[in-house]
Design a protein around this motif. Structure first.
Motif, PDB file in Angstrom:
ATOM      1  N   VAL A 146       0.828  -1.211   0.000  1.00  0.00           N
ATOM      2  CA  VAL A 146       0.000   0.000   0.000  1.00  0.00           C
ATOM      3  C   VAL A 146       0.861   1.258   0.000  1.00  0.00           C
ATOM      4  CG1 VAL A 146      -0.193   0.141   2.530  1.00  0.00           C
ATOM      5  CG2 VAL A 146      -2.007   1.099   1.087  1.00  0.00           C
ATOM      6  N   VAL A 147       2.050   1.164   0.569  1.00  0.00           N
ATOM      7  CA  VAL A 147       2.990   2.292   0.564  1.00  0.00           C
ATOM      8  C   VAL A 147       3.672   2.395  -0.800  1.00  0.00           C
ATOM      9  CG1 VAL A 147       5.080   3.253   1.607  1.00  0.00           C
ATOM     10  CG2 VAL A 147       3.374   2.123   3.055  1.00  0.00           C
ATOM     11  N   MET A 148       4.114   1.276  -1.330  1.00  0.00           N
ATOM     12  CA  MET A 148       4.854   1.290  -2.593  1.00  0.00           C
ATOM     13  C   MET A 148       4.037   1.849  -3.746  1.00  0.00           C
ATOM     14  SD  MET A 148       7.949   0.495  -2.274  1.00  0.00           S
ATOM     15  CE  MET A 148       8.218   0.478  -4.047  1.00  0.00           C
ATOM     16  N   ARG A 149       2.723   1.753  -3.674  1.00  0.00           N
ATOM     17  CA  ARG A 149       1.888   2.277  -4.761  1.00  0.00           C
ATOM     18  C   ARG A 149       2.000   3.792  -4.904  1.00  0.00           C
ATOM     19  NH1 ARG A 149      -1.729  -2.096  -3.366  1.00  0.00           N
ATOM     20  NH2 ARG A 149      -2.830  -0.842  -1.800  1.00  0.00           N
ATOM     21  N   LYS A 150       2.455   4.468  -3.859  1.00  0.00           N
ATOM     22  CA  LYS A 150       2.562   5.933  -3.897  1.00  0.00           C
ATOM     23  C   LYS A 150       4.019   6.411  -3.986  1.00  0.00           C
ATOM     24  CE  LYS A 150      -0.378   8.413  -3.708  1.00  0.00           C
ATOM     25  NZ  LYS A 150      -1.276   9.039  -2.732  1.00  0.00           N
ATOM     26  N   VAL A 151       4.948   5.481  -4.215  1.00  0.00           N
ATOM     27  CA  VAL A 151       6.377   5.821  -4.153  1.00  0.00           C
ATOM     28  C   VAL A 151       6.962   6.056  -5.544  1.00  0.00           C
ATOM     29  CG1 VAL A 151       8.674   4.871  -3.643  1.00  0.00           C
ATOM     30  CG2 VAL A 151       6.837   4.648  -1.967  1.00  0.00           C
ATOM     31  N   ARG A 152       7.772   7.116  -5.651  1.00  0.00           N
ATOM     32  CA  ARG A 152       8.699   7.312  -6.763  1.00  0.00           C
ATOM     33  C   ARG A 152      10.097   7.420  -6.148  1.00  0.00           C
ATOM     34  NH1 ARG A 152       8.355  12.208  -8.886  1.00  0.00           N
ATOM     35  NH2 ARG A 152       6.919  13.038  -7.304  1.00  0.00           N
ATOM     36  N   PHE A 153      11.102   7.050  -6.927  1.00  0.00           N
ATOM     37  CA  PHE A 153      12.459   7.072  -6.391  1.00  0.00           C
ATOM     38  C   PHE A 153      13.299   8.166  -7.033  1.00  0.00           C
ATOM     39  CE2 PHE A 153      11.244   2.791  -5.145  1.00  0.00           C
ATOM     40  CZ  PHE A 153      11.768   2.725  -3.863  1.00  0.00           C
ATOM     41  N   ALA A 154      14.073   8.821  -6.197  1.00  0.00           N
ATOM     42  CA  ALA A 154      15.100   9.761  -6.657  1.00  0.00           C
ATOM     43  C   ALA A 154      16.437   9.051  -6.500  1.00  0.00           C
ATOM     44  CB  ALA A 154      15.071  11.036  -5.820  1.00  0.00           C
ATOM     45  N   GLU A 155      17.119   8.823  -7.605  1.00  0.00           N
ATOM     46  CA  GLU A 155      18.405   8.125  -7.510  1.00  0.00           C
ATOM     47  C   GLU A 155      19.386   8.985  -6.716  1.00  0.00           C
ATOM     48  OE1 GLU A 155      21.781   6.302 -10.485  1.00  0.00           O
ATOM     49  OE2 GLU A 155      19.653   6.158 -11.036  1.00  0.00           O
ATOM     50  N   HIS A 156      19.988   8.376  -5.730  1.00  0.00           N
ATOM     51  CA  HIS A 156      20.823   9.153  -4.805  1.00  0.00           C
ATOM     52  C   HIS A 156      21.881   8.258  -4.187  1.00  0.00           C
ATOM     53  CE1 HIS A 156      21.893  12.173  -1.842  1.00  0.00           C
ATOM     54  NE2 HIS A 156      21.680  11.311  -0.874  1.00  0.00           N
ATOM     55  N   GLU A 157      23.088   8.768  -4.124  1.00  0.00           N
ATOM     56  CA  GLU A 157      24.185   8.082  -3.452  1.00  0.00           C
ATOM     57  C   GLU A 157      24.478   8.844  -2.164  1.00  0.00           C
ATOM     58  OE1 GLU A 157      26.497   4.947  -2.833  1.00  0.00           O
ATOM     59  OE2 GLU A 157      25.360   5.228  -4.698  1.00  0.00           O
ATOM     60  N   PRO A 158      23.987   8.350  -1.009  1.00  0.00           N
ATOM     61  CA  PRO A 158      24.136   9.099   0.246  1.00  0.00           C
ATOM     62  C   PRO A 158      25.592   9.365   0.606  1.00  0.00           C
ATOM     63  CG  PRO A 158      22.598   7.275   0.495  1.00  0.00           C
ATOM     64  CD  PRO A 158      23.285   7.077  -0.820  1.00  0.00           C
ATOM     65  N   LEU A 159      25.821  10.532   1.188  1.00  0.00           N
ATOM     66  CA  LEU A 159      27.140  10.851   1.716  1.00  0.00           C
ATOM     67  C   LEU A 159      27.251  10.315   3.138  1.00  0.00           C
ATOM     68  CD1 LEU A 159      27.523  14.569   0.557  1.00  0.00           C
ATOM     69  CD2 LEU A 159      28.289  12.503  -0.612  1.00  0.00           C
ATOM     70  N   SER A 160      28.444   9.918   3.503  1.00  0.00           N
ATOM     71  CA  SER A 160      28.670   9.444   4.864  1.00  0.00           C
ATOM     72  C   SER A 160      28.804  10.656   5.782  1.00  0.00           C
ATOM     73  CB  SER A 160      29.929   8.576   4.928  1.00  0.00           C
ATOM     74  OG  SER A 160      30.155   8.140   6.247  1.00  0.00           O
ATOM     75  N   CYS A 161      27.667  11.075   6.324  1.00  0.00           N
ATOM     76  CA  CYS A 161      27.639  12.319   7.099  1.00  0.00           C
ATOM     77  C   CYS A 161      26.561  12.211   8.161  1.00  0.00           C
ATOM     78  CB  CYS A 161      27.354  13.487   6.148  1.00  0.00           C
ATOM     79  SG  CYS A 161      27.705  15.097   6.827  1.00  0.00           S
TER      80      CYS A 161
END
Length: 201
Positions: A146-161
């Motif tokens: 039910v959550v995934m139906r409303k999800v879009r993804f922003a491609e992101h490589e998190p910084l170690s911070c």
């Protein structure tokens, strides 16, 4: 008329750092937002009982950090709402103030995994989409359908911070490179995170 698309990115920002700025840019690059509103949180429902840097200092540091990033602004509505701060209350207030806007809640992958534990999360999904900053290999197996139906993804490589580790380094007199120079100047001017004024949130 097409609703004005607004992204909402909340956090404690205690202090704001390069990792926050990187995810803001990822959200902008992966959306058609007219604006992205950054919302400092007065008190996370998951961090009740902990002390933190006063709200208006965190809001001002965030304003300083985002200067020069087009389409991004700080929204302080959560300071005016009942505590603790819940996303659904923020959405309800913003939808009432701006009935012609379409809101998207912008979160990290860690928050997506826990989203079904958020207060009235189904109501949030009725009122807004989710934009999630995540590595391409992020697994969604544990996320409710039910959550995934409303999800879009922003491609992101998190910084170690980590804000927690940055606060520790600040109390030790370091000048972390991960904190924008103008933000660090504000921290020094207002004696934040000093040995005699340690923040713990």
């Amino acid at each position: 008329m097409k609703p004005k698309a607004i992204g909402l990115y909340g956090g404690t920002f205690d202090p704001v750092h390069s990792g926050h700025l990187a995810v803001i840019k990822s959200f902008l690059n992966s959306s058609d937002f007219a604006e992205l509103w950054v919302l400092p949180s007065p008190l996370s429902p998951f961090k009740q009982g902990e002390a933190g840097t006063p709200y208006w200092h965190r809001a001002e540091m965030t304003r300083i950090a985002i200067r020069g990033i087009p389409k991004v602004k700080v929204c302080t509505i959560e300071e005016t709402l009942p505590k603790p701060s819940y996303t659904i209350h923020t959405l309800e207030a913003l939808c009432k103030q701006h009935p012609g806007y379409a809101f998207t809640v912008c979160i990290g992958a860690d928050n997506l995994s826990a989203f079904s534990r958020w207060h009235r999360y189904r109501d949030i999904l009725e009122m807004a989409d989710l934009l999630v900053a995540a590595r391409p290999e992020f697994s969604t197996e544990a996320v409710a359908p039910v959550v995934m139906r409303k999800v879009r993804f922003a491609e992101h490589e998190p910084l170690s911070c980590s804000s927690t580790k940055l606060r520790e380094r600040l109390t030790q007199g370091e000048i972390p490179a991960e904190i924008p120079a103008d933000v660090y100047s504000y921290i020094r001017e207002h004696n934040l995170y000093s040995l005699n004024n340690t923040s713990k949130s």
